[in-house]
Scaffold this motif. Structure first.
Motif, PDB file in Angstrom:
ATOM      1  N   SER A 471       0.824  -1.251  -0.325  1.00  0.00           N
ATOM      2  CA  SER A 471      -0.180  -0.018   0.103  1.00  0.00           C
ATOM      3  C   SER A 471       0.841   1.211  -0.015  1.00  0.00           C
ATOM      4  O   SER A 471       1.730   1.333   0.814  1.00  0.00           O
ATOM      5  CB  SER A 471      -0.832   0.056   1.231  1.00  0.00           C
ATOM      6  OG  SER A 471      -1.728   1.008   1.084  1.00  0.00           O
ATOM      7  N   VAL A 472       0.800   2.115  -1.057  1.00  0.00           N
ATOM      8  CA  VAL A 472       1.470   3.268  -1.188  1.00  0.00           C
ATOM      9  C   VAL A 472       0.732   4.362  -0.766  1.00  0.00           C
ATOM     10  O   VAL A 472      -0.494   4.558  -1.118  1.00  0.00           O
ATOM     11  CB  VAL A 472       2.143   3.579  -2.654  1.00  0.00           C
ATOM     12  CG1 VAL A 472       2.937   4.818  -2.617  1.00  0.00           C
ATOM     13  CG2 VAL A 472       2.880   2.177  -3.086  1.00  0.00           C
ATOM     14  N   VAL A 473       1.086   5.379   0.166  1.00  0.00           N
ATOM     15  CA  VAL A 473       0.395   6.095   1.052  1.00  0.00           C
ATOM     16  C   VAL A 473       1.023   7.554   0.869  1.00  0.00           C
ATOM     17  O   VAL A 473       2.156   7.790   1.209  1.00  0.00           O
ATOM     18  CB  VAL A 473       0.123   6.032   2.343  1.00  0.00           C
ATOM     19  CG1 VAL A 473      -1.020   6.657   2.857  1.00  0.00           C
ATOM     20  CG2 VAL A 473      -0.823   4.399   2.462  1.00  0.00           C
ATOM     21  N   ASP A 474       0.227   8.727   0.465  1.00  0.00           N
ATOM     22  CA  ASP A 474       0.770   9.955   0.504  1.00  0.00           C
ATOM     23  C   ASP A 474       0.100  10.550   1.774  1.00  0.00           C
ATOM     24  O   ASP A 474      -1.050  10.810   1.879  1.00  0.00           O
ATOM     25  CB  ASP A 474       0.486  10.774  -0.837  1.00  0.00           C
ATOM     26  CG  ASP A 474       0.956  10.257  -1.819  1.00  0.00           C
ATOM     27  OD1 ASP A 474       2.108   9.994  -2.038  1.00  0.00           O
ATOM     28  OD2 ASP A 474       0.296  10.328  -2.848  1.00  0.00           O
ATOM     29  N   PHE A 475       0.967  10.812   2.638  1.00  0.00           N
ATOM     30  CA  PHE A 475       0.594  11.442   4.030  1.00  0.00           C
ATOM     31  C   PHE A 475      -0.331  12.642   3.781  1.00  0.00           C
ATOM     32  O   PHE A 475      -1.469  12.955   4.285  1.00  0.00           O
ATOM     33  CB  PHE A 475       1.851  11.678   4.756  1.00  0.00           C
ATOM     34  CG  PHE A 475       1.502  12.107   6.301  1.00  0.00           C
ATOM     35  CD1 PHE A 475       1.191  10.903   7.206  1.00  0.00           C
ATOM     36  CD2 PHE A 475       1.239  13.303   6.764  1.00  0.00           C
ATOM     37  CE1 PHE A 475       0.791  11.315   8.629  1.00  0.00           C
ATOM     38  CE2 PHE A 475       0.893  13.785   7.931  1.00  0.00           C
ATOM     39  CZ  PHE A 475       0.632  12.615   8.839  1.00  0.00           C
ATOM     40  N   GLU A 476       0.243  13.576   2.807  1.00  0.00           N
ATOM     41  CA  GLU A 476      -0.797  14.668   2.572  1.00  0.00           C
ATOM     42  C   GLU A 476      -0.856  14.795   1.021  1.00  0.00           C
ATOM     43  O   GLU A 476       0.024  15.257   0.348  1.00  0.00           O
ATOM     44  CB  GLU A 476       0.055  16.258   3.006  1.00  0.00           C
ATOM     45  CG  GLU A 476       0.062  16.215   4.417  1.00  0.00           C
ATOM     46  CD  GLU A 476       0.677  17.695   4.820  1.00  0.00           C
ATOM     47  OE1 GLU A 476       1.183  18.493   3.845  1.00  0.00           O
ATOM     48  OE2 GLU A 476       1.054  17.865   5.889  1.00  0.00           O
TER      49      GLU A 476
END
Length: 498
Positions: A471-476
């Motif tokens: 899972s690739v997640v952009d924090f903002e």
């Protein structure tokens, strides 16, 4: 005579059939009443000036019942004695101790969800009765948002309290507030009809419903400066609710004072010191998490541990191979002992404990026991790839990743990309702690030392993770641009790169 008897039997038979038919078919009723009660008259009239209303009568178009009136019917500002309410047919009577009403003050009596019709329980919409003991109505406003300081997310379970500005800063632990507002959706609160004066403001998680801060199990939030209501709220007020740290030394002191004469001098019966482990002993099931220690949970504190009476081995081509390990005590759960080793994927382990491996203060010994368990494989885990903005690349920012109540990652941000491997398939949440004092942890606030809790920046949303996936997640996440078809979503699930 026989014919007369026959006729009687026939008549009785017909009557029984008629009676049965009559019982089967009930009379038809009308449509169910779904309309709420209608307010016909209020006495004295609403919105009166220069008055101290001691009794308010609300007359409706149908018979009425009250639902939790002691909590639903509220007066603002608060008074030191409760208001009372009763129903008489179609009338609700609310009585107020008018000797407690202050001069030049606007009072509002809110019914909320207290009034319903008698038969169907249809609720009368929330109604507010207003009067002023002076020549004008207070009409200023105050609003804002409350956040849970530990998570950074909106707090929807608290009250916001207002006290007069000339009270001491300890008033919140001694007296009820002047005004109170319940927090609504998204942590928002609002006060209407306030006077032109300054107030002390607090947020309170009120565990026992007394509207006073009692510490320990309750949460508190405060503002460093006084607040002042305005005709229109321009800048919302922000509060952070937090739980203070209380150190209770009473038990320790009492134990030190306990005279020796009270000690039990009778010889104690020798018992077996028992413990369990956090592993499934079904060897056909890959269950043990290689990222965690093997935990020995003793039924009571083990004073002595003999490492030479424990053997950890793994199966290698049918032969037992000894495995190196370290043994440490849990600093939180004192009865627990951790066994740490470089666990291999999908491997079979056996741990053997000989007699008297552990002893407690009464010289009770553990019995010999053996456990066998299998570890998980790499495909049983997932990967989380977290992308952080450059502004957080500083050791004063701590990235915290949690699953339910467990913290699985908690370290300073040293790079804009953080890859977490061997993560259990579950749902995760993330936040960034602004570690101002750089002690490597989040610090709560202190009411009387006027110390606010450290700020927490939450990731909005959750991160679901599947076994064998990344899972690739952009924090903002960047705002989505509708014109561009290749705009990337904030989360991208894909199988991990081999």
């Amino acid at each position: 005579m026989k014919s007369a008897a026959l006729r009687s039997i026939i008549v009785l038979f017909i009557l029984s059939i008629a009676s049965g038919c009559a019982n089967i078919v009930p009379p038809e009723g009308g449509k169910k009443d779904t309309k709420p009660p209608k307010l016909l008259e209020v006495s004295p009239a609403d919105s009166q000036l220069n008055t101290k209303a001691s009794k308010i009568e609300l007359r409706f178009n149908e018979y009425i019942q009250l639902n939790n009136p002691s909590t639903e019917i509220q007066v603002s500002p608060l008074i030191s004695l409760p208001i009372t309410s009763q129903v008489t047919g179609r009338k609700v009577v609310i009585k107020i101790p008018d000797t407690l009403l202050k001069d030049n003050t606007t009072y509002r009596i809110s019914t909320n969800g207290a009034i319903k019709d008698l038969h169907e329980g249809n609720a009368f919409p929330p109604y507010t009765y207003t009067f002023s003991t002076g020549a004008y109505f207070d009409s200023l406003k105050l609003s804002g948002v409350v956040y849970n300081a530990a998570t950074g997310l909106p707090d929807t379970g608290a009250f916001v309290l207002l006290y007069d500005f000339d009270t001491s800063d300890s008033i919140v632990v001694r007296e009820k507030p002047r005004y109170v507002a319940k927090i609504g959706a998204e942590g928002r609160f609002a006060f209407d009809g306030l006077p032109s004066k300054k107030f002390r403001i607090y947020a309170l998680h009120d565990a026992n419903g007394n509207l006073v801060y009692d510490g320990k199990e309750e949460m508190i939030g405060f503002r460093d400066t006084l607040v002042e209501p305005l005709p229109d709220t321009v800048i919302p007020i922000t509060l952070q609710s937090f739980k203070e740290i209380f150190i209770d030394t009473l038990t320790e002191k009492e134990n030190k004072r306990k005279p020796a004469m009270f000690a039990d001098r009778k010889p104690k019966e020798k018992l077996i010191l028992t413990f369990s482990i956090n592993a499934d002993t079904n060897i056909n099931k890959r269950s043990f998490d290689v990222t965690k220690p093997l935990i020995l949970a003793f039924d009571k504190y083990a004073d002595t541990l003999h490492k030479d009476k424990m053997l950890l081995t793994t199966d290698s081509a049918g032969a037992d191979v000894e495995v190196a390990y370290t043994m440490v005590r849990d600093t939180v759960l004192k009865n627990n002992v951790w066994i740490k080793a470089a666990w291999k994927d999908d491997a079979l382990y056996t741990v053997r404990f000989m007699k008297a491996f552990a002893k407690d203060s009464n010289n009770n010994e553990s019995a010999p026991v053996k456990y066998t368990f299998r570890t998980r494989n790499d495909e049983d885990y997932g990967i989380i790839d977290i992308r952080l903005p450059l502004k957080y690349k500083d050791r004063k920012y701590l990235l915290m990743v949690t699953a339910d109540k467990d913290t699985v990652y908690y370290k300073p941000v040293t790079d804009t990309v953080v890859v977490l491997k061997k993560m259990n398939p579950t749902t995760y949440s993330m936040r960034i702690v602004v570690d101002e004092n750089k002690n490597g942890k989040w610090d709560t606030g202190d009411l009387f030392e006027k110390r606010q809790p450290e700020m927490v920046i939450p990731y909005i949303g959750n991160v679901p993770l599947k076994a064998g996936w990344e899972s690739v997640v952009d924090f903002e996440p960047k705002p989505k641009i509708k014109d561009k078809a290749d705009t990337s979503p904030e989360k991208r699930d894909k199988p991990p790169t081999k």
